[in-house]
Scaffold this active site. Structure first.
Site, PDB file in Angstrom:
ATOM      1  N   ASP A  23      68.521  51.887 -40.334  1.00 23.33           N
ATOM      2  CA  ASP A  23      69.532  52.978 -40.645  1.00 23.33           C
ATOM      3  C   ASP A  23      71.280  52.264 -40.069  1.00 23.33           C
ATOM      4  O   ASP A  23      71.564  50.883 -39.374  1.00 23.33           O
ATOM      5  CB  ASP A  23      70.199  54.210 -40.274  1.00 23.33           C
ATOM      6  CG  ASP A  23      69.685  55.510 -41.131  1.00 23.33           C
ATOM      7  OD1 ASP A  23      71.382  55.508 -41.350  1.00 23.33           O
ATOM      8  OD2 ASP A  23      69.497  55.482 -42.241  1.00 23.33           O
ATOM      9  N   ASP A  38      68.108  67.896 -29.319  1.00 26.83           N
ATOM     10  CA  ASP A  38      66.924  67.401 -29.526  1.00 26.83           C
ATOM     11  C   ASP A  38      66.035  65.951 -29.976  1.00 26.83           C
ATOM     12  O   ASP A  38      65.764  65.879 -30.747  1.00 26.83           O
ATOM     13  CB  ASP A  38      67.174  67.879 -31.840  1.00 26.83           C
ATOM     14  CG  ASP A  38      67.219  69.140 -31.101  1.00 26.83           C
ATOM     15  OD1 ASP A  38      65.923  69.554 -31.066  1.00 26.83           O
ATOM     16  OD2 ASP A  38      67.924  69.700 -32.471  1.00 26.83           O
ATOM     17  N   HIS A  41      74.689  59.200 -39.115  1.00 28.76           N
ATOM     18  CA  HIS A  41      73.878  58.998 -40.476  1.00 28.76           C
ATOM     19  C   HIS A  41      72.417  59.038 -40.133  1.00 28.76           C
ATOM     20  O   HIS A  41      71.437  59.482 -40.641  1.00 28.76           O
ATOM     21  CB  HIS A  41      74.617  57.257 -41.992  1.00 28.76           C
ATOM     22  CG  HIS A  41      73.617  57.933 -42.656  1.00 28.76           C
ATOM     23  ND1 HIS A  41      72.228  56.898 -42.274  1.00 28.76           N
ATOM     24  CD2 HIS A  41      73.794  58.575 -43.865  1.00 28.76           C
ATOM     25  CE1 HIS A  41      71.829  57.216 -44.303  1.00 28.76           C
ATOM     26  NE2 HIS A  41      72.494  58.360 -44.625  1.00 28.76           N
ATOM     27  N   ASN A  63      61.579  72.419 -29.002  1.00 29.40           N
ATOM     28  CA  ASN A  63      62.221  72.581 -28.378  1.00 29.40           C
ATOM     29  C   ASN A  63      63.136  74.162 -27.516  1.00 29.40           C
ATOM     30  O   ASN A  63      64.100  74.068 -26.646  1.00 29.40           O
ATOM     31  CB  ASN A  63      63.206  71.420 -27.229  1.00 29.40           C
ATOM     32  CG  ASN A  63      64.347  71.472 -28.487  1.00 29.40           C
ATOM     33  OD1 ASN A  63      64.593  72.474 -28.789  1.00 29.40           O
ATOM     34  ND2 ASN A  63      64.603  69.686 -27.707  1.00 29.40           N
ATOM     35  N   ILE A  75      66.098  74.567 -29.133  1.00 28.13           N
ATOM     36  CA  ILE A  75      67.055  74.847 -29.284  1.00 28.13           C
ATOM     37  C   ILE A  75      67.574  73.977 -31.048  1.00 28.13           C
ATOM     38  O   ILE A  75      66.551  73.304 -31.300  1.00 28.13           O
ATOM     39  CB  ILE A  75      68.113  73.958 -28.821  1.00 28.13           C
ATOM     40  CG1 ILE A  75      67.755  72.767 -28.365  1.00 28.13           C
ATOM     41  CG2 ILE A  75      67.420  74.961 -26.782  1.00 28.13           C
ATOM     42  CD1 ILE A  75      68.673  71.893 -27.202  1.00 28.13           C
ATOM     43  N   VAL A  89      67.574  71.917 -34.556  1.00 24.60           N
ATOM     44  CA  VAL A  89      66.766  72.340 -35.346  1.00 24.60           C
ATOM     45  C   VAL A  89      65.289  71.457 -35.303  1.00 24.60           C
ATOM     46  O   VAL A  89      65.292  71.253 -33.687  1.00 24.60           O
ATOM     47  CB  VAL A  89      67.305  71.446 -36.599  1.00 24.60           C
ATOM     48  CG1 VAL A  89      67.948  71.902 -37.035  1.00 24.60           C
ATOM     49  CG2 VAL A  89      67.354  69.815 -35.668  1.00 24.60           C
ATOM     50  N   ALA A 146      64.605  50.355 -53.264  1.00 27.11           N
ATOM     51  CA  ALA A 146      63.716  51.526 -53.583  1.00 27.11           C
ATOM     52  C   ALA A 146      63.162  51.381 -55.082  1.00 27.11           C
ATOM     53  O   ALA A 146      62.122  51.400 -54.874  1.00 27.11           O
ATOM     54  CB  ALA A 146      64.693  52.579 -53.964  1.00 27.11           C
ATOM     55  N   TYR A 175      62.165  48.085 -56.206  1.00 27.88           N
ATOM     56  CA  TYR A 175      61.056  46.868 -55.920  1.00 27.88           C
ATOM     57  C   TYR A 175      59.788  46.957 -56.146  1.00 27.88           C
ATOM     58  O   TYR A 175      59.575  48.226 -55.834  1.00 27.88           O
ATOM     59  CB  TYR A 175      61.813  46.221 -54.372  1.00 27.88           C
ATOM     60  CG  TYR A 175      62.397  45.270 -54.265  1.00 27.88           C
ATOM     61  CD1 TYR A 175      63.467  44.142 -55.058  1.00 27.88           C
ATOM     62  CD2 TYR A 175      63.349  45.688 -52.975  1.00 27.88           C
ATOM     63  CE1 TYR A 175      64.153  43.646 -54.140  1.00 27.88           C
ATOM     64  CE2 TYR A 175      64.401  44.881 -52.285  1.00 27.88           C
ATOM     65  CZ  TYR A 175      64.820  44.465 -53.657  1.00 27.88           C
ATOM     66  OH  TYR A 175      66.107  43.295 -52.483  1.00 27.88           O
ATOM     67  N   SER A 188      69.585  60.048 -48.558  1.00 30.64           N
ATOM     68  CA  SER A 188      69.516  59.696 -47.686  1.00 30.64           C
ATOM     69  C   SER A 188      68.665  60.870 -47.222  1.00 30.64           C
ATOM     70  O   SER A 188      67.848  60.996 -46.030  1.00 30.64           O
ATOM     71  CB  SER A 188      70.488  59.475 -47.026  1.00 30.64           C
ATOM     72  OG  SER A 188      70.841  58.348 -47.463  1.00 30.64           O
TER      73      SER A 188
END
Length: 719
Positions: A200, A209, A258, A271, A273, A275, A358, A360, A419
């Site tokens: 990416d 996080d 991204h 943890n 905090i 998400v 995607a 192929y 994505s």
């Protein structure tokens, strides 16, 4: 905590778009068709075997595609070339000078290179000349990929893991439209030894996080300026930046948001905090190949090869766009990983308007569409019953985000797109692999596709017609259907039940000409049958693709012998026709003790071999070749092997390989010699072995240059 909404676009925030068509077989839910009294399929040996050079087809497709009307975007004065065998630019001779080929960079060990050419040459001319060379598998441009716009993200709240019907910006969600994460978490939150490659943009590896779940390369000593693990990358402690060619995995927020967002959906730490990721215990390997204006195919390939070298089996690919590139397709095919890819955000039918990677047509790609919190396909999401496999939450997805200052308390954002759907599936794949560490990429994909939550809104839109379901996927039994579980050892003992567990499926790789003997015995009172499916089969719930079988009535004593007509993966199916109880399945691979002539159906010839009649040879004939790529493989079961051939003044150097160890032998003789023992090896451990005899194109030093033939007279297997 107030979290600002952001309107951002790319393949669900960022994408590299190609185009093409992927075909995945739709899952059949039909009951097992009756196949009693099916005729047994047997293979046969042809005296003259001819193999068509597949590179000719690839070259034709590449040139036709490049010459099509739509303008193509690629890096100027640079091509990606895959050489045949061990050839290189040196083997091109004068052509290398004519085209001004320089600065060759190796992409992988399969012979793929990036090569610059003279600025005075046109791309079309260079492609024509390189693809005309017999030493080249194919040559194509180094295509460029750029970010593409996506719809405004207007959704909020992290509903994809648990949807209670909460309101998302005025739209009430539908309870249960989620990936059923909590059911999976009751069993696992992921293995800390499992690594997921995120190909990416960069990733903010210091995000609170994420920082504890970033992969560490234990083979490197940080910041010593030395390539300690000798993999070609200096100080690649946490991954690599293929875009900038350094180890800086995070440049700035507007460039690397991204990848940071994608990583959080997969593996944000539990943890207390921010998400939580779908697999909060696994590790993320950052593989940056996208910069502020996109990324190049060669860098994507390099990222894939890096992950492969480190043994990564799951790759997240929230990018797409650009062109249908053969080199990228080859890299994905040979990656040894499950390549999870975003279907794209054009709101189009990908069966008609494909988006790469995607689309192929590869068995290790899992293509992902996006849906919203009501269970409907997102209006921006691509779809396609042939080219898109599953759907996952892809709107209003909250995840980790780079900071704009030093305060991480607000380092979270909402994005939407395929994505964002893709890392949901990668997270589920990570949970499946954590519970089943021996699963292959094909088995992980199978578990995900066969356990989806069926939605009427997805019928005719994606191959499975369903939303990924983590809770079901981790409990899915891989042996219930193709691709099954990999066959290991010589026998297995377990149970079948005609009412609850009708099929046990095992995948087994066979070489062309390989002999397979399978035998099954079961408890008294049971009627278990045995089937072998070829690689055209997609399910054992049908008779399609049955290559061999045994169906003795009112008993569980079954056996058959099969000779593989081609190299590939086959599927053994132990099937409970009636009753329940224990069974033992035994498999023997390869020919046994004895002498086998060159015409034996158990010899897996590849390339061009000719049968030569000669009364002085064993059984009055031998097979001979003088062509590139010609080999013969013999799978045997014994403790020794002997290879005999003809020697004369037309013969050259033959390469003999036994179980991966090779040596060259001369078949040259000034006067003919028959039934000459060329290779002999005894004292092997009892069991399966593979002998390969291969044309080299080399002549004996004392012979003329044209004396390069090799031949096979007979092979003997010792007990």
């Amino acid at each position: 905590m107030r979290i600002p909404k952001k309107i951002i676009g790319v393949c669900g925030a960022l994408g590299l778009l190609f185009g093409g068509t992927t075909t995945f077989a739709q899952i059949s839910e039909n009951a097992l068709a009756a196949v009693k009294n099916e005729k047994k399929v047997t293979g046969h040996m042809q005296e003259h075997v001819l193999q068509i050079d597949s590179s000719t087809v690839k070259k034709g497709k590449i040139l036709t595609y490049f010459e099509s009307a739509t303008p193509k975007k690629y890096k100027e004065n640079e091509v990606i070339v895959k050489f045949k065998n061990n050839y290189s630019t040196k083997s091109l001779g004068a052509l290398s000078t004519t085209l001004g080929l320089t600065n060759t960079r190796e992409l992988n060990k399969e012979g793929t290179h990036v090569i610059k050419f003279s600025k005075n040459k046109k791309m079309a001319d260079v492609l024509q000349e390189l693809n005309a060379s017999s030493n080249i598998e194919y040559a194509e441009p180094n295509y460029v990929y750029k970010p593409t716009a996506v719809t405004d993200p207007l959704y909020s709240e992290l509903w994809g893991l648990k949807n209670t019907g909460q309101e998302i910006l005025g739209q009430v969600g539908k309870k249960g439209i989620d990936i059923n994460a909590e059911a999976a978490w009751a069993k696992t939150k992921g293995s800390s030894s499992l690594v997921i490659g995120v190909i990416d943009t960069g990733i903010d590896i210091n995000h609170p996080d994420l920082k504890d779940n970033i992969w560490v390369n234990t083979g490197e000593i940080p910041n010593d300026g030395i390539d300690n693990d000798k993999n070609g990358y200096i100080d690649d402690v946490n991954g690599w930046n293929f875009y900038d060619k350094n180890n800086r995995l995070f440049i700035r927020g507007e460039e690397d948001f991204h990848g940071t967002h994608v990583a959080g959906t997969i593996a944000a730490k539990a943890n207390n905090i921010g998400v939580i990721g779908i697999a909060p215990n696994v590790k993320i390997m950052p593989l940056k190949f996208i910069g502020p204006w996109g990324g190049y195919e060669a860098d994507a390939i390099a990222a894939i090869e890096y992950a492969k070298s480190k043994g990564v089996k799951i790759l997240n690919n929230s990018w797409g766009g650009g062109e249908n590139a053969q080199a990228l397709k080859d890299a994905i095919k040979n990656s040894g990983a499950l390549f999870i890819a975003a279907a794209g955000n054009d709101g189009m039918n990908a069966d008609t308007y494909p988006m790469y990677p995607a689309a192929y047509d590869l068995p290790n790609i899992l293509s992902v569409a996006a849906l919203n919190n009501t269970g409907n396909l997102s209006f921006f999401s691509n779809f396609g019953v042939k080219s898109v496999d599953v759907a996952a939450p892809g709107e209003g997805i909250l995840s980790t985000f780079p900071i704009w200052d030093k305060d991480y308390s607000n380092a979270y954002e909402y994005l939407d797109g395929t994505s964002m759907a893709t890392p949901h599936v990668s997270g589920v794949a990570a949970l499946v692999k954590s519970v089943n560490p021996t699963y292959t990429p094909a088995q992980i994909k199978d578990a995900i596709m066969r356990s989806t939550t069926k939605l009427s809104s997805l019928t005719g839109k994606v191959a499975t017609g369903g939303l990924v379901n983590a809770g079901k996927a981790i409990y899915f039994e891989a042996d219930s259907d193709i691709p099954g579980i990999a066959w290991k050892g010589e026998s297995i003992s377990t149970t079948l039940d005609a009412s609850k567990d009708k099929n046990d499926v095992y995948s087994i790789k066979l070489l062309k000409g390989e002999k397979l003997k399978a035998a099954l015995t079961g408890d008294t009172g049971t009627d278990f049958d045995l089937y072998l499916y070829n690689d055209t089969a997609t399910t054992v719930n049908s008779s399609n693709g049955i290559a061999a079988h045994s169906e003795t009535t009112n008993t569980s004593n079954e056996s058959f012998i099969f000779t593989a007509p081609k190299t590939g993966t086959y599927y053994l199916d132990a099937y409970a026709y009636s009753g329940s109880g224990k069974y033992t399945l035994s498999v023997t691979e390869g020919i046994g003790t004895g002498t086998y002539e060159n015409t034996s159906p158990y010899f897996g010839y590849e390339g061009t071999w000719n049968k030569i009649s000669d009364g002085s040879a064993s059984a009055s004939s031998y097979t001979s070749t003088n062509q590139t790529g010609s080999t013969v493989k013999i799978v045997f079961n014994g403790t020794g092997v002997s290879y005999k051939a003809i020697k004369n003044d037309k013969q050259g150097i033959v390469k003999v390989t036994l179980d991966g160890k090779s040596a060259n032998y001369s078949l040259y003789a000034a006067t003919p010699k028959y039934k000459e023992e060329i290779f002999n090896k005894t004292g092997l451990p009892a069991g399966k072995h593979v002998l390969t005899i291969e044309w080299t194109g080399q002549a004996d030093p004392v012979a003329r240059k044209t004396s390069t033939e090799v031949n096979v007279d007979s092979v003997s297997v010792l007990k």
